[in-house]
Design an enzyme around this catalytic site. Structure first.
Site, PDB file in Angstrom:
ATOM      1  N   SER A  61       3.430 -15.107   0.899  1.00  0.00           N
ATOM      2  CA  SER A  61       3.994 -16.449   0.285  1.00  0.00           C
ATOM      3  C   SER A  61       4.078 -16.369  -1.097  1.00  0.00           C
ATOM      4  CB  SER A  61       3.200 -17.362   1.179  1.00  0.00           C
ATOM      5  OG  SER A  61       1.853 -17.695   0.623  1.00  0.00           O
ATOM      6  N   GLY A  63       1.055 -17.199  -2.577  1.00  0.00           N
ATOM      7  CA  GLY A  63      -0.067 -18.206  -2.730  1.00  0.00           C
ATOM      8  C   GLY A  63      -1.215 -17.536  -3.761  1.00  0.00           C
ATOM      9  N   PHE A  64      -1.641 -16.222  -3.235  1.00  0.00           N
ATOM     10  CA  PHE A  64      -2.603 -15.511  -4.096  1.00  0.00           C
ATOM     11  C   PHE A  64      -2.434 -15.640  -5.529  1.00  0.00           C
ATOM     12  CE2 PHE A  64      -4.809 -11.975  -5.903  1.00  0.00           C
ATOM     13  CZ  PHE A  64      -6.089 -12.268  -5.281  1.00  0.00           C
ATOM     14  N   ASP A 115      -0.165 -21.121   1.111  1.00  0.00           N
ATOM     15  CA  ASP A 115      -1.499 -21.380   1.170  1.00  0.00           C
ATOM     16  C   ASP A 115      -2.118 -21.616  -0.144  1.00  0.00           C
ATOM     17  OD1 ASP A 115      -1.602 -18.525   0.950  1.00  0.00           O
ATOM     18  OD2 ASP A 115      -3.565 -18.496   1.960  1.00  0.00           O
ATOM     19  N   GLN A 157      -7.751 -20.165   6.363  1.00  0.00           N
ATOM     20  CA  GLN A 157      -8.841 -20.372   5.116  1.00  0.00           C
ATOM     21  C   GLN A 157     -10.062 -21.084   5.180  1.00  0.00           C
ATOM     22  OE1 GLN A 157      -8.310 -18.825   2.192  1.00  0.00           O
ATOM     23  NE2 GLN A 157      -6.269 -18.308   1.969  1.00  0.00           N
ATOM     24  N   GLY A 184      -8.473 -15.182   1.764  1.00  0.00           N
ATOM     25  CA  GLY A 184      -9.392 -15.782   1.158  1.00  0.00           C
ATOM     26  C   GLY A 184     -10.670 -14.779   1.285  1.00  0.00           C
ATOM     27  N   ASP A 234      -3.638  -4.869   4.795  1.00  0.00           N
ATOM     28  CA  ASP A 234      -2.939  -4.289   3.507  1.00  0.00           C
ATOM     29  C   ASP A 234      -3.961  -4.263   2.246  1.00  0.00           C
ATOM     30  OD1 ASP A 234      -2.366  -6.363   1.074  1.00  0.00           O
ATOM     31  OD2 ASP A 234      -2.818  -7.466   2.965  1.00  0.00           O
ATOM     32  N   CYS A 272      -6.760  17.323   6.064  1.00  0.00           N
ATOM     33  CA  CYS A 272      -5.454  16.572   5.954  1.00  0.00           C
ATOM     34  C   CYS A 272      -4.139  17.295   5.979  1.00  0.00           C
ATOM     35  CB  CYS A 272      -5.695  15.759   4.555  1.00  0.00           C
ATOM     36  SG  CYS A 272      -4.139  14.584   4.141  1.00  0.00           S
ATOM     37  N   CYS A 274      -1.146  16.121   4.792  1.00  0.00           N
ATOM     38  CA  CYS A 274       0.017  15.806   4.046  1.00  0.00           C
ATOM     39  C   CYS A 274       0.561  16.707   3.075  1.00  0.00           C
ATOM     40  CB  CYS A 274      -0.873  14.458   3.043  1.00  0.00           C
ATOM     41  SG  CYS A 274      -1.478  14.762   1.847  1.00  0.00           S
ATOM     42  N   CYS A 277      -2.000  18.048   0.163  1.00  0.00           N
ATOM     43  CA  CYS A 277      -2.941  19.024   0.686  1.00  0.00           C
ATOM     44  C   CYS A 277      -2.450  20.233   1.345  1.00  0.00           C
ATOM     45  CB  CYS A 277      -3.605  18.449   1.737  1.00  0.00           C
ATOM     46  SG  CYS A 277      -4.856  16.894   0.999  1.00  0.00           S
ATOM     47  N   HIS A 303      -1.056  11.283  -0.729  1.00  0.00           N
ATOM     48  CA  HIS A 303      -2.400  11.772  -0.067  1.00  0.00           C
ATOM     49  C   HIS A 303      -3.193  10.529   0.294  1.00  0.00           C
ATOM     50  CE1 HIS A 303      -6.343  13.497   1.436  1.00  0.00           C
ATOM     51  NE2 HIS A 303      -6.727  12.388   0.360  1.00  0.00           N
TER      52      HIS A 303
END
Length: 340
Positions: A61, A63-64, A115, A157, A184, A234, A272, A274, A277, A303
C-alpha cells in the site's frame, strides 16, 4: 515473492523471472504513484502491461515507505501528508481510499490495505493508538474496494505486544479480507521476539486464507515462518545481497570478492541448477564484480533468487510429502554447520 519496487526486479527481465520460476512479484505503490504515476500505468494495461509481466503482481500500500519518511510526513485519521523524495519535496496526501484507487489503477492482483507502520521500540500506548487507526483505515479500504476481481489483504499490526497482535488479527478477520498480512516485523527486534509475534498472531487468522509475512527475510526465516503457518514472503535480501557480491548457497554464504575464489574453477553452488551456476566459474564471477561489470549484478541476482525460489519449492514438496519437520531439522542443521 521477488521484489520489483519500480515495476522491475533490479537487473532482471520478465523472461529471466519466468526462467527461474517466479510465480508472483511485488511492486511498490508509493514509488509507482510518484513515478511515473498510476494513471500513466493504467494507460498501458496496469503493471502487467507496462512491464510485460504475465503472472500475478502484489502491490504493497505504500504505508511502510510513507512512514519511513519520519519528519517529512504528518499523520491524521483522514490520511497522511508527506513530502516526495524525488520531485523537489512536493507534498502529497494519501487516504486509505486513495491507496486502494491507486492500486486498482496499477492492476495489482493482490492489493494491501493502507496501514501505519510504527518504529521499534514503541510504547504500548503509541502502539495501541496506531493499531486502532490502522483498523479504521483497513475498514475504509475494504469499503472503498471496487468489484474488479482484485484481492485485498488486511495487515496485522500491534508492535511487539502479543495481546495487540491478537486483537489486530481478530479485528481484521471480523472485517473480512481475501488474505492477511503480518506487518511491522523485522524492524530491529530480535529473532526470538519476531518468531513470538508470529506465533501469537497466526492462530487467529483463518486457515483458508493466505497468510503473508511482510519484508522477511533470511532463508532460515522462511523455513521458521512456514513452520509457524506463514504462506507468503517478500524480501529485498536476495537481490540486494546479490548486487553486493554476497550469495546464498547450499553450503552457506559466499562473498565472491574474496581472494580465495581468484582461480576457483567451480560453480558458485554445485547444488544449484540456475543459469549462473550451470555456466560460470566462481573465478569469473569474482572478476566481474571486481571489475565493476554490470553483468555481475544480473548473474548474481539470477542465482540468489533461484536459491530462494528453489527453497520454497522444496518446502512445498516436503509439506505435500508430510515430511516438513524432517526437512526443517536437516536444513537448519546444515545452515548452522555452514555458518560456523
Amino acid at each position: 515473492m521477488p521484489v520489483g519496487t519500480q515495476a522491475t526486479v533490479k537487473t532482471l527481465s520478465p523472461a529471466d523471472l519466468r526462467e527461474i520460476g517466479a510465480e508472483i512479484i511485488l511492486s511498490n505503490t508509493y514509488h509507482l504513484f510518484l513515478r511515473p504515476g498510476h494513471e500513466l500505468i493504467r494507460e498501458f494495461g496496469g503493471v502487467h502491461g507496462f512491464m510485460q509481466w504475465d503472472r500475478p503482481v502484489l502491490t504493497d500500500s505504500g504505508g511502510f515507505q510513507v512512514f519511513s519518511l519520519a519528519e517529512l510526513r504528518k499523520v491524521t485519521d483522514e490520511g497522511v501528508t508527506f513530502q516526495s523524495h524525488i520531485d523537489g519535496g512536493a507534498k502529497h496526501f494519501i487516504t486509505p481510499e486513495y491507496a486502494v484507487e491507486i492500486q486498482e489503477a496499477l492492476g495489482a492482483d493482490i492489493m494491501m490495505a493502507f496501514d501505519e507502520c510504527i518504529p521499534y521500540p514503541a510504547t504500548k500506548d503509541y502502539a495501541l493508538e496506531s493499531l486502532e487507526r490502522t483498523h479504521r483505515w483497513a475498514k475504509r479500504c475494504r469499503d472503498a474496494k471496487k468489484e474488479t476481481g482484485q484481492a485485498l489483504f488486511g495487515i496485522v499490526q500491534g508492535g511487539m505486544y502479543a495481546d495487540l497482535r491478537e486483537r489486530s488479527a481478530r479485528t481484521l478477520v471480523d472485517f473480512g479480507f481475501d488474505g492477511y498480512a503480518i506487518g511491522g516485523l523485522s524492524v530491529g527486534e530480535t529473532k526470538p521476539l519476531m518468531y513470538e509475534m508470529i506465533e501469537k498472531t497466526v492462530p487467529h487468522l483463518p486457515v483458508d486464507r493466505p497468510r503473508y509475512l511482510m519484508g522477511v527475510g533470511t532463508p532460515e526465516d522462511l523455513v521458521e515462518g512456514v513452520d509457524r503457518g506463514i504462506d507468503m514472503f517478500d524480501c529485498v535480501m536476495p537481490t540486494r545481497n546479490a548486487r553486493n557480491g554476497t550469495f546464498f548457497t547450499s553450503f552457506g554464504k559466499v562473498s565472491i570478492r574474496n581472494s580465495r575464489y581468484e582461480r576457483d574453477h567451480g560453480p558458485l553452488d554445485p547444488a544449484c541448477g540456475c543459469y549462473t551456476c550451470r555456466t560460470f566459474s566462481r573465478a569469473y564471477l569474482r572478476h566481474l564484480f571486481n571489475a565493476g561489470e554490470v553483468l555481475a549484478l544480473r548473474l548474481g541476482t539470477i542465482h540468489n533468487l533461484s536459491f530462494y525460489l528453489d527453497l520454497m519449492r522444496e518446502i512445498r514438496k516436503s509439506i505435500d510429502e508430510d515430511r516438513f519437520k524432517e526437512f526443517k531439522k536437516k536444513f537448519l542443521e546444515k545452515r548452522e554447520t555452514a555458518e560456523s
